[in-house]
Enzyme design. Structure first.
Site, PDB file in Angstrom:
ATOM      1  N   TRP A  21       0.818  -1.214   0.000  1.00 48.93           N
ATOM      2  CA  TRP A  21       0.000   0.000   0.000  1.00 48.93           C
ATOM      3  C   TRP A  21       0.852   1.264   0.000  1.00 48.93           C
ATOM      4  O   TRP A  21       1.734   1.419   0.830  1.00 48.93           O
ATOM      5  CB  TRP A  21      -0.889  -0.021   1.247  1.00 48.93           C
ATOM      6  CG  TRP A  21      -1.833   1.106   1.300  1.00 48.93           C
ATOM      7  CD1 TRP A  21      -2.582   1.588   0.266  1.00 48.93           C
ATOM      8  CD2 TRP A  21      -2.144   1.899   2.421  1.00 48.93           C
ATOM      9  NE1 TRP A  21      -3.355   2.627   0.685  1.00 48.93           N
ATOM     10  CE2 TRP A  21      -3.107   2.840   2.004  1.00 48.93           C
ATOM     11  CE3 TRP A  21      -1.727   1.922   3.750  1.00 48.93           C
ATOM     12  CZ2 TRP A  21      -3.637   3.792   2.864  1.00 48.93           C
ATOM     13  CZ3 TRP A  21      -2.266   2.858   4.603  1.00 48.93           C
ATOM     14  CH2 TRP A  21      -3.209   3.787   4.165  1.00 48.93           C
ATOM     15  N   HIS A  26       6.658   5.917  -4.742  1.00 46.08           N
ATOM     16  CA  HIS A  26       8.095   5.745  -4.484  1.00 46.08           C
ATOM     17  C   HIS A  26       8.746   4.802  -5.496  1.00 46.08           C
ATOM     18  O   HIS A  26       9.853   5.052  -5.966  1.00 46.08           O
ATOM     19  CB  HIS A  26       8.313   5.196  -3.065  1.00 46.08           C
ATOM     20  CG  HIS A  26       8.208   6.243  -2.005  1.00 46.08           C
ATOM     21  ND1 HIS A  26       9.151   7.233  -1.849  1.00 46.08           N
ATOM     22  CD2 HIS A  26       7.277   6.456  -1.052  1.00 46.08           C
ATOM     23  CE1 HIS A  26       8.791   8.015  -0.831  1.00 46.08           C
ATOM     24  NE2 HIS A  26       7.669   7.566  -0.337  1.00 46.08           N
ATOM     25  N   ASP A  65       9.969   3.764   5.108  1.00 43.09           N
ATOM     26  CA  ASP A  65       8.642   3.855   5.722  1.00 43.09           C
ATOM     27  C   ASP A  65       8.339   2.674   6.639  1.00 43.09           C
ATOM     28  O   ASP A  65       7.484   2.781   7.514  1.00 43.09           O
ATOM     29  CB  ASP A  65       7.554   3.964   4.645  1.00 43.09           C
ATOM     30  CG  ASP A  65       7.336   5.403   4.216  1.00 43.09           C
ATOM     31  OD1 ASP A  65       7.595   6.318   5.017  1.00 43.09           O
ATOM     32  OD2 ASP A  65       6.896   5.605   3.079  1.00 43.09           O
ATOM     33  N   ARG A  68      10.849   3.360   9.926  1.00 42.74           N
ATOM     34  CA  ARG A  68      10.459   4.389  10.900  1.00 42.74           C
ATOM     35  C   ARG A  68       9.522   3.863  11.973  1.00 42.74           C
ATOM     36  O   ARG A  68       9.364   4.474  13.020  1.00 42.74           O
ATOM     37  CB  ARG A  68       9.806   5.590  10.186  1.00 42.74           C
ATOM     38  CG  ARG A  68       8.466   5.259   9.591  1.00 42.74           C
ATOM     39  CD  ARG A  68       7.925   6.350   8.692  1.00 42.74           C
ATOM     40  NE  ARG A  68       7.367   7.462   9.429  1.00 42.74           N
ATOM     41  CZ  ARG A  68       6.615   8.434   8.868  1.00 42.74           C
ATOM     42  NH1 ARG A  68       6.373   8.405   7.570  1.00 42.74           N
ATOM     43  NH2 ARG A  68       6.136   9.412   9.565  1.00 42.74           N
ATOM     44  N   HIS A  80      10.910  12.473   7.301  1.00 43.16           N
ATOM     45  CA  HIS A  80      10.092  12.267   6.106  1.00 43.16           C
ATOM     46  C   HIS A  80       9.399  13.540   5.611  1.00 43.16           C
ATOM     47  O   HIS A  80       8.747  13.524   4.578  1.00 43.16           O
ATOM     48  CB  HIS A  80       9.044  11.172   6.346  1.00 43.16           C
ATOM     49  CG  HIS A  80       9.648   9.809   6.547  1.00 43.16           C
ATOM     50  ND1 HIS A  80       9.539   8.805   5.630  1.00 43.16           N
ATOM     51  CD2 HIS A  80      10.411   9.319   7.557  1.00 43.16           C
ATOM     52  CE1 HIS A  80      10.182   7.726   6.072  1.00 43.16           C
ATOM     53  NE2 HIS A  80      10.716   8.012   7.247  1.00 43.16           N
ATOM     54  N   HIS A 136      14.367   7.307  -0.840  1.00 43.70           N
ATOM     55  CA  HIS A 136      13.031   7.543  -0.289  1.00 43.70           C
ATOM     56  C   HIS A 136      12.739   9.031  -0.062  1.00 43.70           C
ATOM     57  O   HIS A 136      11.681   9.541  -0.427  1.00 43.70           O
ATOM     58  CB  HIS A 136      12.877   6.775   1.026  1.00 43.70           C
ATOM     59  CG  HIS A 136      11.505   6.873   1.602  1.00 43.70           C
ATOM     60  ND1 HIS A 136      10.470   6.059   1.204  1.00 43.70           N
ATOM     61  CD2 HIS A 136      10.988   7.716   2.525  1.00 43.70           C
ATOM     62  CE1 HIS A 136       9.373   6.395   1.862  1.00 43.70           C
ATOM     63  NE2 HIS A 136       9.656   7.399   2.677  1.00 43.70           N
ATOM     64  N   ASP A 140       9.748  11.671  -1.002  1.00 46.00           N
ATOM     65  CA  ASP A 140       8.882  12.343  -0.021  1.00 46.00           C
ATOM     66  C   ASP A 140       8.863  13.864  -0.182  1.00 46.00           C
ATOM     67  O   ASP A 140       7.815  14.489  -0.081  1.00 46.00           O
ATOM     68  CB  ASP A 140       9.357  12.031   1.412  1.00 46.00           C
ATOM     69  CG  ASP A 140       8.750  10.738   1.961  1.00 46.00           C
ATOM     70  OD1 ASP A 140       7.842  10.169   1.320  1.00 46.00           O
ATOM     71  OD2 ASP A 140       9.193  10.306   3.043  1.00 46.00           O
ATOM     72  N   HIS A 146       4.085  16.940   2.271  1.00 50.46           N
ATOM     73  CA  HIS A 146       5.241  16.671   3.134  1.00 50.46           C
ATOM     74  C   HIS A 146       6.051  17.944   3.383  1.00 50.46           C
ATOM     75  O   HIS A 146       7.068  17.922   4.066  1.00 50.46           O
ATOM     76  CB  HIS A 146       6.138  15.585   2.525  1.00 50.46           C
ATOM     77  CG  HIS A 146       5.643  14.211   2.819  1.00 50.46           C
ATOM     78  ND1 HIS A 146       6.382  13.276   3.489  1.00 50.46           N
ATOM     79  CD2 HIS A 146       4.445  13.636   2.568  1.00 50.46           C
ATOM     80  CE1 HIS A 146       5.666  12.157   3.611  1.00 50.46           C
ATOM     81  NE2 HIS A 146       4.492  12.359   3.057  1.00 50.46           N
ATOM     82  N   HIS A 169      -4.496  14.243   3.353  1.00 48.70           N
ATOM     83  CA  HIS A 169      -3.158  13.671   3.197  1.00 48.70           C
ATOM     84  C   HIS A 169      -3.256  12.314   2.491  1.00 48.70           C
ATOM     85  O   HIS A 169      -2.494  12.018   1.583  1.00 48.70           O
ATOM     86  CB  HIS A 169      -2.470  13.501   4.556  1.00 48.70           C
ATOM     87  CG  HIS A 169      -1.010  13.183   4.452  1.00 48.70           C
ATOM     88  ND1 HIS A 169      -0.037  14.139   4.573  1.00 48.70           N
ATOM     89  CD2 HIS A 169      -0.359  12.029   4.193  1.00 48.70           C
ATOM     90  CE1 HIS A 169       1.149  13.573   4.416  1.00 48.70           C
ATOM     91  NE2 HIS A 169       0.989  12.288   4.178  1.00 48.70           N
ATOM     92  N   ASP A 191      -7.184   1.305  -3.521  1.00 50.46           N
ATOM     93  CA  ASP A 191      -6.899   2.251  -2.466  1.00 50.46           C
ATOM     94  C   ASP A 191      -7.538   3.600  -2.791  1.00 50.46           C
ATOM     95  O   ASP A 191      -7.673   3.959  -3.954  1.00 50.46           O
ATOM     96  CB  ASP A 191      -5.376   2.434  -2.396  1.00 50.46           C
ATOM     97  CG  ASP A 191      -4.903   2.330  -0.982  1.00 50.46           C
ATOM     98  OD1 ASP A 191      -5.690   2.656  -0.092  1.00 50.46           O
ATOM     99  OD2 ASP A 191      -3.755   1.932  -0.790  1.00 50.46           O
TER     100      ASP A 191
HETATM  101 ZN   LIG Z   1       8.253   8.624   3.862  1.00 54.17          ZN
END
Ligand SMILES: [Zn+2]
Ligand SMILES: *[C@@H]1O[C@H](CO)[C@@H](O)[C@H](O)[C@H]1NC(C)=O
Ligand SMILES: *[C@@H]1O[C@H](CO)[C@@H](O)[C@H](O)[C@H]1NC(C)=O
Ligand SMILES: *[C@@H]1O[C@H](CO)[C@@H](O)[C@H](O)[C@H]1NC(C)=O
Ligand SMILES: *[C@@H]1O[C@H](CO)[C@@H](O)[C@H](O)[C@H]1NC(C)=O
Length: 345
Positions: A21, A26, A65, A68, A80, A136, A140, A146, A169, A191
């Site tokens: 998901w 990315h 992701d 973290r 991020h 990454h 972001d 972001h 978001h 999604d």
């Molecule tokens: Zn991120």
């Protein structure tokens, strides 16, 4: 025995919806970057990542992701984003001193890991992490939300998308990823975010389809007149200034596209309509830009030159101060691997 089989079947069923998901953006950024890496940069990255497959950058594009949300990686959560304390839609701006925060932000993180990926005193696993973080975070930083503090980057702005309750978001989820524990919100098996509505899925094959399309628009299409400006001013000796430029660029879309008429105009609204139609062009351009810039950045780190390669030929080369600057010429991939105790000698 049967309970073990049952448990592992459940795990298999759960995996695609939780871990795949939000990876579409990315993965696409990374695949675009792969297309424009010069040979030395390909070797540099493949050596560090120990991967010569055709998704060597994309396969690690969402690692940060997951990391973290681990105990070891918790420190990296603020890396991020950068919380621009501006006032959209009347004024959009990002200020490093005002917005980065003591714990660091995406801009300081890009700078830190750009230094660390070339630091031969670090272990190969630290260097590997540094490269994964760069791949990454360059993604972001191109997601407008972001680069915005308002309502926790839009997380607290409730909207509906295709009749499903979600938040601002989430539908801009081009480039982000949720904790594995957070439930997915599916519409017709998809999604509820705009990139996946456009492409129709979030598998690596979907990212390959999208990247092929965006690469053709960069090479000969709508983005061609802009591509040179996208990679002007890349300075790996001054990653803060360079990535602040990327942050300001993305943040400007908060005023023009994400909240053009302010928060109240979207609060509680259905955004799968006119809003989607205006946002999707910005999402596609931000993904294309992020991939192209990531290639320029990695090429410069690996070779000292901003060159971009397509179809085996260097198509663009920009003079760069990096060679002449106070920082010594970067390590060759081989020397680098030796110094880092890497696997290829
Ligand atoms: Zn991120
Ligand atoms: C740089 O990265 C290292 C390794 O992840 C981390 O320990 C350190 O705190 C970071 N420094 C800054 C200034 O972000
Ligand atoms: C670029 O695309 C146009 C049509 O959009 C085509 O006529 C032209 O031949 C293409 N150029 C190259 C170099 O592929
Ligand atoms: C790149 O950054 C270094 C370090 O701040 C600086 O000395 C150099 O002038 C910069 N190059 C350009 C072209 O701005
Ligand atoms: C590199 O990957 C191969 C498998 O693809 C593995 O056997 C090897 O141990 C890895 N090397 C390092 C240094 O991790």
């Amino acid at each position: 025995m049967s309970s073990i089989v049952f448990a592992s079947t459940l795990l298999l069923l759960a995996t695609p919806s939780t871990f795949a998901w939000g990876t579409l953006g990315h993965d696409t950024v990374a695949l675009i970057a792969q297309n424009y890496l010069v040979k030395d940069a390909v070797t540099f990255c493949q050596d560090i990542l120990n991967d010569t497959s055709d998704t060597y950058l994309a396969s690690v594009a969402t690692w940060a992701d997951s990391y973290r949300y681990t105990a070891d990686g918790k420190f990296s959560a603020p890396y991020h984003f950068i919380d621009a304390n501006d006032s959209p839609p009347s004024s959009c701006n990002v200020d490093f001193n005002r917005d980065c925060g003591e714990q660091g932000c995406v801009v300081s993180a890009i700078s830190n890991y750009t230094d660390r990926v070339r630091d031969p005193s670090l272990s190969s696993s630290e260097i590997n992490n540094a490269l994964r973080f760069i791949i990454h975070f360059v993604g972001d930083i191109h997601q407008p939300l972001h680069d915005e503090a308002l309502e926790v980057g839009g997380n607290d702005i409730d909207v509906t998308f295709g009749g499903v309750d979600t938040n601002l978001h989430h539908i801009w989820y081009a480039l982000t990823h949720a904790p594995p524990s957070q439930p997915t919100r599916l519409i017709n098996g998809r999604d509820t975010n705009m990139p996946e509505k456009l492409i129709g899925g979030s598998a690596m094959s979907d990212a390959q389809t999208w990247s092929t399309d965006l690469i053709s628009r960069i090479n000969n299409g709508t983005y061609t007149p802009h591509k040179r400006s996208w990679i002007s001013n890349l300075n790996v000796s001054d990653a803060i200034t360079t990535s602040m430029g990327w942050a300001r660029d993305a943040n400007s879309h908060v005023c023009s596209t994400v909240l053009p008429e302010g928060q109240s105009a979207v609060e509680g609204m259905e955004l799968d309509g006119e809003y989607y139609d205006s946002a999707i062009a910005v999402i596609e351009e931000q993904i294309a830009k992020a991939g192209y810039r990531l290639a320029g950045w990695l090429n410069t780190i690996a070779t000292g030159d901003v060159g971009l390669e397509a179809d085996g030929k260097v198509v663009m080369r920009e003079p760069n101060s990096y060679r002449k600057g106070r920082v010594a010429r970067p390590w060759s991939a081989a020397r680098f691997a030796r110094m880092a105790g890497g696997h290829r000698c």
